[in-house]
Design an enzyme around this catalytic site. Structure first.
Site, PDB file in Angstrom:
ATOM      1  N   ASP A 347       0.779  -1.170   0.057  1.00 42.91           N
ATOM      2  CA  ASP A 347       0.225  -0.065   0.052  1.00 42.91           C
ATOM      3  C   ASP A 347       1.022   1.199  -0.048  1.00 42.91           C
ATOM      4  O   ASP A 347       1.453   1.620   1.003  1.00 42.91           O
ATOM      5  CB  ASP A 347      -0.917   0.181   1.192  1.00 42.91           C
ATOM      6  CG  ASP A 347      -1.996  -1.066   1.029  1.00 42.91           C
ATOM      7  OD1 ASP A 347      -2.408  -1.300   0.054  1.00 42.91           O
ATOM      8  OD2 ASP A 347      -1.933  -2.198   1.943  1.00 42.91           O
ATOM      9  N   THR A 348       0.700   2.141  -0.992  1.00 37.96           N
ATOM     10  CA  THR A 348       1.495   2.960  -1.469  1.00 37.96           C
ATOM     11  C   THR A 348       0.886   4.300  -2.412  1.00 37.96           C
ATOM     12  O   THR A 348      -0.066   3.737  -2.969  1.00 37.96           O
ATOM     13  CB  THR A 348       2.812   2.751  -1.986  1.00 37.96           C
ATOM     14  OG1 THR A 348       3.345   1.735  -1.439  1.00 37.96           O
ATOM     15  CG2 THR A 348       3.740   3.693  -2.203  1.00 37.96           C
ATOM     16  N   ILE A 349       1.133   5.507  -2.176  1.00 41.37           N
ATOM     17  CA  ILE A 349       0.821   6.273  -3.446  1.00 41.37           C
ATOM     18  C   ILE A 349       2.248   6.786  -4.220  1.00 41.37           C
ATOM     19  O   ILE A 349       3.251   7.071  -3.478  1.00 41.37           O
ATOM     20  CB  ILE A 349       0.112   7.407  -2.948  1.00 41.37           C
ATOM     21  CG1 ILE A 349       0.718   8.480  -2.018  1.00 41.37           C
ATOM     22  CG2 ILE A 349      -1.522   7.029  -2.254  1.00 41.37           C
ATOM     23  CD1 ILE A 349       1.354   9.574  -2.869  1.00 41.37           C
TER      24      ILE A 349
END
Length: 525
Positions: A347-349
């Protein structure tokens, strides 16, 4: 050029400035920042911070950031490490004494001090034009009034409700349930935090009431964090690392990020004639999977806090890749290269911005698991990352948890350079998948002549901890062939990763690409 009779996206072309990221409002805020006189640094900060509201399961003020930046008028690339450290009282020995074999990802022991805010402040001070107060001003109102929950965000949210605990459930759930598509979600407590950062810089976050709120919440849950740990947080400017794949230089962030894994993987792939294979066939997917197993095994054994990583040169050496490539059987899958001991999730942007002066920013910002540790500060609702789950508890391992130490990180921004000229900031989200994603993205373009958008749209597969995840974009025939080679093939519940890129064409225009696996887009003007 893509086949216009098939689903897909065309690249986005512009000249004055461009942003590509995983939520449209992040793109809008970034472009608005450029239009009112800001540069790529100001725009990337504004867009990234807003994504903490638009995609709160992915990122937020309680997370970390890594940055690669090309200044205007130069093809040099600077690296900024905005990852936080374990508290001074952190102890692997004490956790082992409790019978633990790994750092529990939803415990306060998994929470490292967030480093992203310090990185944003340092970026703004050293390379921004507007100043932090002006950059954050338009973003704050979104946190106060809220934004509608987007479809991919709602999907992720519904998968992660059980991660949230304590007061985080009050802040991030609606009546105990995840918000649905279109629900107006706001974080007014974090709007106040942003006002304090805009007014006082890093001191507004790492000192005073905001820091005290985070520390009190962590200590109440059994953590060993102190306000001194927060006050001591400092990002580091460092030198990027790179490798060359068939004439294109792949530039990565150095450890404690896992960028070296992507370079090792491309070095392994360079020993095979990938271009002679079907780009979406089983043979290519098989070789890529085997190369990933070997590169990730090296990552798990060698990468750690840069002060504790002693064999980076060995990992980047082409001789190492040659020996590993010789272990690959083109017709048969190997077993797991080694037991994966690190806790790696997805989970990352990612946001990339290029401005009219061709300053380019490649920025990745994350709280690790969906909703991080699941612990949010009681007063301001800041979700705390669980990057400490990236430590191992193995005694004497370079990535063993220790006081003031940074864990091995999954997040890696990337850039490409050709003939000495920076041609593309890019990033591939997806936790463990990221190095594999960087290698595949580059190979799609170099080996098969795809443009950036087509390369991003192409189907993905990933051999992850003994299971080969193969997206539905591949045919059933390919899945059957991979199974016959010995791979444990599954179709994943959700898409594998997400990517964004901006190509800086030598003739002067910008070409943006954005992954349809996310809610975002590329836009320019």
């Amino acid at each position: 050029m893509r086949d216009f009779q098939l689903p897909g996206r065309s690249p986005v072309l512009a000249t004055e400035g461009m942003c590509a990221t995983s939520h449209p409002l992040g793109v809008k805020v970034a472009l608005d920042t450029l239009a009112r006189g800001g540069n790529a640094v100001d725009a990337a900060i504004a867009g990234a911070v807003l994504l903490g509201l638009c995609e709160p399961q992915m990122t937020g003020l309680g997370g970390d950031a890594f940055v690669l930046m090309k200044p205007a008028g130069s093809d040099d690339i600077l690296a900024l490490n905005g990852s936080g450290r374990a508290p001074a009282a952190a102890s692997a020995q004490k956790l082992r004494a409790q019978g633990l074999k790994a750092v529990p990802p939803t415990s306060p022991h998994s929470v490292t001090v967030p480093g992203a805010v310090d990185a944003f402040c340092a970026l703004s001070d050293t390379h921004g034009k507007l100043g932090l107060a002006d950059t954050l001003g338009p973003v704050i109102r979104y946190f106060e009034t809220g934004v509608p929950v987007a479809p991919r965000v709602a999907f992720d949210w519904s998968e992660s409700t059980d991660m949230l605990q304590g007061s985080a459930r009050d802040t991030y759930l609606v009546g105990g349930n995840p918000p649905g598509i279109g629900h107006q979600f706001a974080l007014p407590g974090q709007a106040e935090v942003l006002r304090r950062i805009a007014d006082k810089g890093r001191a507004g976050f790492y000192e005073g009431e905001v820091a005290a709120d985070m520390v009190a919440t962590l200590q109440a849950a059994g953590g060993v964090h102190t306000e001194a740990d927060f006050a001591a947080t400092a990002c580091d400017w460092t030198d990027p690392i790179s490798g060359t794949y068939k004439g294109t230089e792949l530039v990565e962030h150095p450890p404690n990020g896992q960028g070296a894994t992507a370079i090792l993987m491309t070095n392994i792939l360079s020993h095979f004639d990938i271009a002679a294979l079907d780009p979406f066939g089983a043979k290519r997917a098989h070789i890529e999977a085997e190369a990933a197993k070997l590169a990730y095994d090296a990552r798990n054994r060698l990468l750690a806090d840069p002060d504790h990583t002693a064999r980076l040169a060995h990992m980047l050496d082409m001789g190492t890749a040659e020996k590993l490539a010789a272990l690959i059987n083109p017709k048969r899958a190997m077993g797991a290269a080694a037991s994966l001991t690190e806790s790696v999730h997805k989970d990352t942007i990612y946001i990339t911005v290029v401005d009219r002066d061709r300053m380019a920013v490649s920025l990745i910002y994350s709280i690790f698991n969906n909703f991080g540790s699941g612990i949010a500060s009681d007063k301001f609702g800041i979700l705390m990352q669980n990057r400490g789950a990236g430590f191992t508890l193995d005694r004497w391992h370079p990535n063993e948890m220790g006081p003031g130490k940074r864990p091995m990180h999954t997040i890696i921004p990337g850039m490409l350079r050709e003939n000495g000229r920076v041609t593309m900031p890019f990033g591939v989200m997806g936790g463990a998948y990221q190095p594999n994603g960087h290698a595949r993205f580059l190979s799609n373009m170099v080996d098969f002549g795809m443009d950036a958008q087509t390369s991003i749209d192409a189907p993905r597969a990933f051999s992850d901890n003994g299971v080969m995840k193969v997206e539905r974009g591949y045919s059933d025939t390919v899945r059957a062939e991979l199974y016959a080679m010995g791979h444990a093939v599954v179709v994943p519940d959700g898409p594998i990763g997400g990517a964004q890129a901006i190509r800086i064409d030598e003739s002067g225009y910008l070409e943006g690409a954005s992954d349809a696996r996310k809610d975002g887009c590329a836009l320019g003007y």
